[in-house]
Design a protein around this motif. Sequence first.
Motif, PDB file in Angstrom:
ATOM      1  N   SER A 140       0.813  -1.221   0.000  1.00  0.00           N
ATOM      2  CA  SER A 140       0.000   0.000   0.000  1.00  0.00           C
ATOM      3  C   SER A 140       0.844   1.268   0.000  1.00  0.00           C
ATOM      4  O   SER A 140       0.336   2.344  -0.260  1.00  0.00           O
ATOM      5  N   GLY A 141       2.148   1.124   0.348  1.00  0.00           N
ATOM      6  CA  GLY A 141       2.977   2.314   0.457  1.00  0.00           C
ATOM      7  C   GLY A 141       2.964   2.941   1.837  1.00  0.00           C
ATOM      8  O   GLY A 141       3.651   3.929   2.081  1.00  0.00           O
ATOM      9  N   GLY A 142       2.172   2.383   2.759  1.00  0.00           N
ATOM     10  CA  GLY A 142       2.261   2.819   4.145  1.00  0.00           C
ATOM     11  C   GLY A 142       3.547   2.293   4.755  1.00  0.00           C
ATOM     12  O   GLY A 142       4.179   1.384   4.213  1.00  0.00           O
ATOM     13  N   ARG A 143       3.946   2.869   5.861  1.00  0.00           N
ATOM     14  CA  ARG A 143       5.176   2.403   6.507  1.00  0.00           C
ATOM     15  C   ARG A 143       4.884   2.047   7.959  1.00  0.00           C
ATOM     16  O   ARG A 143       4.016   2.653   8.591  1.00  0.00           O
ATOM     17  N   LEU A 144       5.603   1.073   8.476  1.00  0.00           N
ATOM     18  CA  LEU A 144       5.341   0.543   9.813  1.00  0.00           C
ATOM     19  C   LEU A 144       6.636   0.567  10.614  1.00  0.00           C
ATOM     20  O   LEU A 144       7.602  -0.101  10.247  1.00  0.00           O
ATOM     21  N   LEU A 145       6.659   1.340  11.691  1.00  0.00           N
ATOM     22  CA  LEU A 145       7.837   1.392  12.562  1.00  0.00           C
ATOM     23  C   LEU A 145       7.414   1.011  13.977  1.00  0.00           C
ATOM     24  O   LEU A 145       6.332   1.379  14.425  1.00  0.00           O
ATOM     25  N   PHE A 146       8.294   0.276  14.688  1.00  0.00           N
ATOM     26  CA  PHE A 146       7.888  -0.275  15.993  1.00  0.00           C
ATOM     27  C   PHE A 146       9.067  -0.397  16.948  1.00  0.00           C
ATOM     28  O   PHE A 146       9.172  -1.345  17.705  1.00  0.00           O
ATOM     29  N   GLU A 147       9.962   0.597  16.902  1.00  0.00           N
ATOM     30  CA  GLU A 147      11.171   0.544  17.724  1.00  0.00           C
ATOM     31  C   GLU A 147      10.865   0.324  19.200  1.00  0.00           C
ATOM     32  O   GLU A 147      11.586  -0.369  19.902  1.00  0.00           O
ATOM     33  N   SER A 148       9.782   0.919  19.698  1.00  0.00           N
ATOM     34  CA  SER A 148       9.526   0.890  21.141  1.00  0.00           C
ATOM     35  C   SER A 148       8.865  -0.394  21.637  1.00  0.00           C
ATOM     36  O   SER A 148       8.519  -0.481  22.801  1.00  0.00           O
ATOM     37  N   THR A 149       8.701  -1.398  20.761  1.00  0.00           N
ATOM     38  CA  THR A 149       8.032  -2.615  21.230  1.00  0.00           C
ATOM     39  C   THR A 149       8.917  -3.485  22.106  1.00  0.00           C
ATOM     40  O   THR A 149       8.420  -4.255  22.921  1.00  0.00           O
ATOM     41  N   VAL A 150      10.235  -3.392  21.935  1.00  0.00           N
ATOM     42  CA  VAL A 150      11.164  -4.189  22.743  1.00  0.00           C
ATOM     43  C   VAL A 150      12.251  -3.263  23.279  1.00  0.00           C
ATOM     44  O   VAL A 150      12.814  -2.469  22.519  1.00  0.00           O
ATOM     45  N   MET A 151      12.532  -3.320  24.575  1.00  0.00           N
ATOM     46  CA  MET A 151      13.540  -2.464  25.208  1.00  0.00           C
ATOM     47  C   MET A 151      13.206  -0.984  25.032  1.00  0.00           C
ATOM     48  O   MET A 151      14.095  -0.173  24.773  1.00  0.00           O
ATOM     49  N   ASP A 152      11.933  -0.636  25.145  1.00  0.00           N
ATOM     50  CA  ASP A 152      11.530   0.763  25.077  1.00  0.00           C
ATOM     51  C   ASP A 152      12.153   1.417  23.839  1.00  0.00           C
ATOM     52  O   ASP A 152      12.096   0.826  22.780  1.00  0.00           O
ATOM     53  N   GLY A 153      12.738   2.572  24.018  1.00  0.00           N
ATOM     54  CA  GLY A 153      13.263   3.265  22.839  1.00  0.00           C
ATOM     55  C   GLY A 153      14.703   2.934  22.493  1.00  0.00           C
ATOM     56  O   GLY A 153      15.256   3.510  21.549  1.00  0.00           O
ATOM     57  N   ALA A 154      15.323   2.012  23.214  1.00  0.00           N
ATOM     58  CA  ALA A 154      16.705   1.650  22.865  1.00  0.00           C
ATOM     59  C   ALA A 154      16.720   1.081  21.449  1.00  0.00           C
ATOM     60  O   ALA A 154      15.837   0.320  21.073  1.00  0.00           O
ATOM     61  N   PRO A 155      17.716   1.456  20.666  1.00  0.00           N
ATOM     62  CA  PRO A 155      17.737   1.012  19.267  1.00  0.00           C
ATOM     63  C   PRO A 155      17.891  -0.507  19.158  1.00  0.00           C
ATOM     64  O   PRO A 155      18.867  -1.066  19.634  1.00  0.00           O
ATOM     65  N   VAL A 156      16.914  -1.156  18.592  1.00  0.00           N
ATOM     66  CA  VAL A 156      16.945  -2.602  18.356  1.00  0.00           C
ATOM     67  C   VAL A 156      16.625  -2.861  16.876  1.00  0.00           C
ATOM     68  O   VAL A 156      17.487  -3.262  16.112  1.00  0.00           O
ATOM     69  N   PHE A 157      15.393  -2.586  16.484  1.00  0.00           N
ATOM     70  CA  PHE A 157      14.986  -2.875  15.106  1.00  0.00           C
ATOM     71  C   PHE A 157      15.622  -1.875  14.147  1.00  0.00           C
ATOM     72  O   PHE A 157      16.109  -2.244  13.080  1.00  0.00           O
ATOM     73  N   ASN A 158      15.625  -0.602  14.534  1.00  0.00           N
ATOM     74  CA  ASN A 158      16.265   0.401  13.691  1.00  0.00           C
ATOM     75  C   ASN A 158      17.769   0.143  13.626  1.00  0.00           C
ATOM     76  O   ASN A 158      18.405   0.361  12.592  1.00  0.00           O
ATOM     77  N   LEU A 159      18.330  -0.323  14.737  1.00  0.00           N
ATOM     78  CA  LEU A 159      19.761  -0.653  14.762  1.00  0.00           C
ATOM     79  C   LEU A 159      20.090  -1.681  13.688  1.00  0.00           C
ATOM     80  O   LEU A 159      21.040  -1.520  12.917  1.00  0.00           O
ATOM     81  N   VAL A 160      19.315  -2.741  13.637  1.00  0.00           N
ATOM     82  CA  VAL A 160      19.596  -3.805  12.666  1.00  0.00           C
ATOM     83  C   VAL A 160      19.327  -3.314  11.246  1.00  0.00           C
ATOM     84  O   VAL A 160      20.139  -3.496  10.346  1.00  0.00           O
TER      85      VAL A 160
END
Lengths: 350, 350
Positions: A140-160
């Motif tokens: 659809s062209g929408g975007r989905l971000l969910f960094e805060s789902t694990v370890m609050d705002g510490a970089p996890v998904f964005n880090l990878v």
Amino acid sequence: MTRALMIGFGSVGQALVNMILDRSGKLAGRGFSFQAIGVFTRTRGNRLDPKGLDLKALLYDISAHGKFMGETTDMAALEACRTLDYDVLIELSPLTIADHGEPAVSHIKTALSRGLDVVTANKGPIAFAYDELRDLARKSGGRLLFESTVMDGAPVFNLVSRCMKGNAVTGFSGILNSTTNYILTRMEEGDSLAAATQEAIDAGIAEADPSNDVDGWDAAVKTAVLARALMGAGIDPFDVMRQGIGNITDEAIQNASARGKRVKLVCRGWKENDAVKTSVAPEELDKTHLFAGLSLFDAGLCIETELMAPNCIIQKDPTPRDTAFGILEDLLSLDERPKEAGCAGNHPCA
Amino acid sequence: MTRALMIGFGSVGQALVNMILDRSGKLAGRGFSFQAIGVFTRTRGNRLDPKGLDLKALLYDISAHGKFMGETTDMAALEACRTLDYDVLIELSPLTIADHGEPAVSHIKTALSRGLDVVTANKGPIAFAYDELRDLARKSGGRLLFESTVMDGAPVFNLVSRCMKGNAVTGFSGILNSTTNYILTRMEEGDSLAAATQEAIDAGIAEADPSNDVDGWDAAVKTAVLARALMGAGIDPFDVMRQGIGNITDEAIQNASARGKRVKLVCRGWKENDAVKTSVAPEELDKTHLFAGLSLFDAGLCIETELMAPNCIIQKDPTPRDTAFGILEDLLSLDERPKEAGCAGNHPCA
């Protein structure tokens, strides 16, 4: 201008709005401005204003009255997702396990299917429906971000996704549930399981029914999120081999301590042949182990990859502000990147 | 196609080329292809081919003969930076301190002033000339990435610029020099400083003259890099308050150990009024301290920010492959992003 629809306005939603208000000058300097056109809650009422709600008034109402005052709407949250005019859905509703992440899954699907962006701190939808949501976003062209789902705002998904391009995650281990870590720390100090659990409830750390934490469900949901989003696993929280801390005796903790060990609830993901396996279980760790140094509310995650030695993220004593920052960072990332680029998301560009 | 000029071809340069060859299929799947049009070294000769050098032959020559065979060139490295046709300079020459990062600073300036991109694992230029290089990059449209200068390829600079947008670094602490960490670990096990140092030299961990490590210079250079790139400090390595481990006695280590402490060489940066202060010094840490768990080659860095609890990156037992991955990740980031976007670099987009 980022026009947001917020679902949920608990400690994290309030911390987010506070942070945005506090930093409005600095955010404006980055070209970021924010409007909430709707805020929907389960127990505090709903507010709606296509021209942008008064954020200070929202915070004041909650702090003074525990709910929103003034004109409200009986529109359902899902209907709001489907019909209102917004750029990004901020999904902060509470985790559900028996309902497999609903109603948040439907909220997010509805926004993404309109090509709108979503930022969520609710781990349920990612744990139960990541692949579907990711594919829907791509289509659809929408975007989905969910960094805060694990370890609050510490970089996890964005880090990878942003800092480990061209690499592949092969496994992980983590201390990801603060309630059990708090209880286990107190038990080492001499508390019984029952007393430590009650203390966690009284302090507002655990819910009145602490079973989601004590039985390892919260940790299993986070493990599923990591396995799906970082390792492409086709699992949900019910597939995680799960053992909580409910059967751990005071003696076991003290015995371990006397042998130079600490008991921790460890989340793990690894590859076995081509399948991803996951587990949550109490483990005795040497006191020299990296995770043994994590007390009370600290959290930690070690990420194993094809090309690097393990990289671990350790977070010292986070608060709801950390979760709020993760959401703000995701909002800034969406705002900064043209929508067509797509790959600002946690999924690879391809 | 990324056309690279490489300066330096030691263990990291070789690991990078090996990694690119090993993963050529996966990299091609991302749309990344790589050519080295020139490789310049201090002691192993220079090779040049505008059509792209045979990477396997380069690796073979070094492993079989310790130097490049066949046609060579007596062109100077700086001349190569100035005249050759390439997209990105990969600067891997050794750190210099007395020469304030030269000749690498000049190599990088020359490439950037042509509007070309630079990836470097050499921390000297960042420690001594970061502001000038950053400003030159902004002006010319070249981009400068340097993830591998501190903690090998573990995400540090990219972590802050790509995953902590809208936040500001207020301080840091780290264990960043592996030679001293190795020596201090061995001393705890009973070695004398002299024996542990000799062991580090024999194992190829420390150089024949280990003073850059033992006197804290390597750590001070990394501290300066972090202070400049993350905190905007106007300092260089000579401004870092620096104390090495050369005066630490075996007794001091054993005494600390008996008191439940470990001695570590800690790098620090913090704000005092509006100035950034930095130090490198041995500290006695409680055995429960996060950094006390780092033995031998482990490294760690805690980053304090305005908006979050401290986030720490811990790297377990890295090798030159980790450094090589950091360079590869930087190359992929440059390749993936249109040059005009500019902000793929470690500096904010503004």
